[in-house]
Design a protein around this motif. Structure first.
Motif, PDB file in Angstrom:
ATOM      1  N   UNK A  69       0.829  -1.212   0.000  1.00 14.15           N
ATOM      2  CA  UNK A  69       0.000   0.000   0.000  1.00 14.15           C
ATOM      3  C   UNK A  69       0.860   1.258   0.000  1.00 14.15           C
ATOM      4  N   UNK A  70       1.930   1.237   0.791  1.00 14.39           N
ATOM      5  CA  UNK A  70       2.805   2.409   0.829  1.00 14.39           C
ATOM      6  C   UNK A  70       3.531   2.599  -0.498  1.00 14.39           C
ATOM      7  N   UNK A  71       3.925   1.505  -1.116  1.00 19.89           N
ATOM      8  CA  UNK A  71       4.578   1.613  -2.425  1.00 19.89           C
ATOM      9  C   UNK A  71       3.624   2.190  -3.462  1.00 19.89           C
ATOM     10  N   UNK A  72       2.351   1.754  -3.405  1.00 23.12           N
ATOM     11  CA  UNK A  72       1.348   2.294  -4.332  1.00 23.12           C
ATOM     12  C   UNK A  72       1.094   3.773  -4.054  1.00 23.12           C
ATOM     13  N   UNK A  73       1.050   4.139  -2.774  1.00 24.55           N
ATOM     14  CA  UNK A  73       0.831   5.538  -2.400  1.00 24.55           C
ATOM     15  C   UNK A  73       1.986   6.406  -2.903  1.00 24.55           C
ATOM     16  N   UNK A  74       3.202   5.930  -2.711  1.00 25.74           N
ATOM     17  CA  UNK A  74       4.372   6.677  -3.186  1.00 25.74           C
ATOM     18  C   UNK A  74       4.331   6.837  -4.711  1.00 25.74           C
ATOM     19  N   UNK A  75       3.942   5.764  -5.396  1.00 26.86           N
ATOM     20  CA  UNK A  75       3.885   5.822  -6.860  1.00 26.86           C
ATOM     21  C   UNK A  75       2.849   6.837  -7.328  1.00 26.86           C
ATOM     22  N   UNK A  76       1.685   6.878  -6.669  1.00 28.52           N
ATOM     23  CA  UNK A  76       0.650   7.844  -7.039  1.00 28.52           C
ATOM     24  C   UNK A  76       1.110   9.276  -6.811  1.00 28.52           C
ATOM     25  N   UNK A  77       1.864   9.487  -5.721  1.00 26.88           N
ATOM     26  CA  UNK A  77       2.378  10.833  -5.449  1.00 26.88           C
ATOM     27  C   UNK A  77       3.344  11.262  -6.546  1.00 26.88           C
ATOM     28  N   UNK A  78       4.238  10.382  -6.930  1.00 29.83           N
ATOM     29  CA  UNK A  78       5.252  10.728  -7.940  1.00 29.83           C
ATOM     30  C   UNK A  78       4.633  10.910  -9.321  1.00 29.83           C
ATOM     31  N   UNK A  79       3.552  10.178  -9.595  1.00 35.37           N
ATOM     32  CA  UNK A  79       2.892  10.314 -10.900  1.00 35.37           C
ATOM     33  C   UNK A  79       1.920  11.485 -10.933  1.00 35.37           C
ATOM     34  N   UNK A  80       1.655  12.068  -9.783  1.00 33.27           N
ATOM     35  CA  UNK A  80       0.672  13.148  -9.716  1.00 33.27           C
ATOM     36  C   UNK A  80      -0.753  12.646  -9.653  1.00 33.27           C
ATOM     37  N   UNK A  81      -0.922  11.329  -9.388  1.00 30.32           N
ATOM     38  CA  UNK A  81      -2.268  10.744  -9.336  1.00 30.32           C
ATOM     39  C   UNK A  81      -2.867  10.784  -7.931  1.00 30.32           C
ATOM     40  N   UNK A  82      -2.076  11.177  -6.951  1.00 25.90           N
ATOM     41  CA  UNK A  82      -2.591  11.257  -5.574  1.00 25.90           C
ATOM     42  C   UNK A  82      -3.598  12.397  -5.465  1.00 25.90           C
ATOM     43  N   UNK A  83      -4.744  12.114  -4.854  1.00 26.16           N
ATOM     44  CA  UNK A  83      -5.790  13.114  -4.662  1.00 26.16           C
ATOM     45  C   UNK A  83      -6.117  13.227  -3.174  1.00 26.16           C
ATOM     46  N   UNK A  84      -6.043  14.425  -2.652  1.00 26.74           N
ATOM     47  CA  UNK A  84      -6.409  14.643  -1.250  1.00 26.74           C
ATOM     48  C   UNK A  84      -7.918  14.534  -1.093  1.00 26.74           C
TER      49      UNK A  84
END
Length: 394
Positions: free
Chosen positions: A16-31
């Motif tokens: 889960x943390x690896x996926x979260x980090x990947x989303x942050x780096x790709x700009x796919x993370x949404x608050x």
């Protein structure tokens, strides 16, 4: 907001943390929006709290860890709130020592009205940009500020303010006031003031001491103007300029004004007094509103726990008392500590008698219960000057 608990997120944590980090780096993370709840304040009003989603908390803590390393170099020594290695009692120590050792005769007890709810997003980002150039960090902060609030299933946009309860909010508040207040008051003290000026700030709760009344009044007026430039204002009913210090009692009595006024800071009411040698000293006691609010919480909880086993309730009350002592057990506050224990015991006795079929509880048995479960007060904190001198050896 997402309904996810820590225990659930812990399953498959690394993935889960690896996926979260990947989303942050790709700009796919949404608050996600914060869920708004309300908790009662000591004055009877309700304080809005924003509860962030679990992943937002994780990312915010990571960003705070990075930014703390940057801003701890910049933050001023008189700022104590929400900083690593600093505590409310260190702020209280600094205030006490400053008033007793400097030529302080006037105290400005200032309250910024609804500070966390009035922070300008535009100014907050500008202040962070002044020190942080990484656009990814700035985008994350913007996402959290713009995520909005969910209350009773309804989403609402947040154009100003940062939710109290968010992991990143205390740091953003300190950054905001670092530029709005700390740097400005430091320059004001060096360039404008002729007499002594002391400053102690804990988040948005601040006290400024002055030697001269004219300088105190000028500072108050200019401080109002300064806050107005950044979307903030002083609370008119909670901001006071009072005569306080070593000579306040003598000067007021000479003018027929009576005893010096008191002020409250970080849960303690401060008043002018003397020690056993007759020298000036600041007396501190637990603020009445906070004390009464805590007692009412205990009273209500005892009603809800009325039919639980006595050892369970006794053990819980012991934790309540030790928690109260941990913060309030400062030298000179014995009366408040004993009053709190006595009132807790009285409420417990009433609860035990109400659940009993035979009526009154004998005094001997209740005394044994109190001695077994309700710890007596003991000092937890040293005298302010002792700890201050130890942490500020210069």
């Amino acid at each position: 907001m997402d309904g996810v608990r820590w225990q659930e997120y812990e399953e498959g944590l690394e993935e889960k943390l690896a996926d979260l980090k990947d989303r942050i780096h790709r700009g796919a993370y949404r608050a996600q929006p914060s869920r708004r709840i309300y908790i009662p304040k000591a004055d009877g009003r309700q304080r809005p709290i924003g509860i962030a989603a679990l992943e937002d908390k994780i990312v915010q803590q990571a960003v705070v860890t990075i930014l703390n390393a940057i801003y701890e170099v910049d933050f001023r020594g008189f700022s104590y709130g929400f900083r690593p290695g600093r505590s409310p009692h260190q702020a209280l120590d600094a205030l006490n020592v400053g008033i007793e050792r400097k030529r302080v005769k006037w105290i400005l007890d200032a309250d910024i009205r609804g500070f966390f709810d009035q922070i300008s997003h535009e100014w907050a980002i500008k202040f962070v940009q002044h020190r942080v150039a990484d656009s990814r960090i700035l985008r994350l902060i913007q996402k959290w500020l713009k995520a909005g609030i969910s209350e009773d299933g309804q989403w609402s946009e947040t154009k100003i303010g940062t939710p109290q309860g968010a992991v990143v909010s205390p740091l953003l508040a300190n950054i905001y006031l670092h530029y709005v207040f700390d740097l400005w008051v430091e320059a004001w003290r060096n360039k404008v003031a002729d007499g002594d000026v002391i400053v102690v700030r804990y988040a948005d709760d601040l006290v400024v001491g002055f030697e001269h009344r004219a300088e105190a009044e000028r500072f108050l007026e200019e401080f109002r103007e300064r806050l107005g430039k950044f979307g903030l204002e002083l609370h008119p009913d909670k901001t006071r300029l009072i005569e306080f210090g070593r000579y306040a009692q003598t000067n007021r009595q000479a003018r027929g004004k009576g005893e010096p006024e008191e002020f409250t800071f970080l849960g303690f009411t401060h008043s002018c007094g003397t020690n056993s040698r007759g020298d000036f000293a600041i007396w501190r006691r637990s603020a009445r509103k906070r004390l009464e609010a805590k007692l009412q919480q205990v009273k209500q909880a005892l009603r809800e726990r009325m039919h639980e086993p006595v050892p369970w309730v006794g053990e819980w009350l012991g934790r309540v008392l030790r928690g109260f002592y941990q913060y309030h057990a400062v030298p000179g506050n014995w009366a408040s500590l004993h009053r709190f224990r006595e009132r807790v015991g009285r409420y417990w006795r009433r609860a035990l008698e109400k659940r009993s079929q035979t009526g009154r509880l004998t005094a001997a048995r209740f005394t044994r219960l109190c001695e077994r479960w309700l710890p007596r007060p003991r000092l937890v904190h040293p005298y302010p000057e002792v700890r201050f001198d130890a942490t500020h050896p210069r």
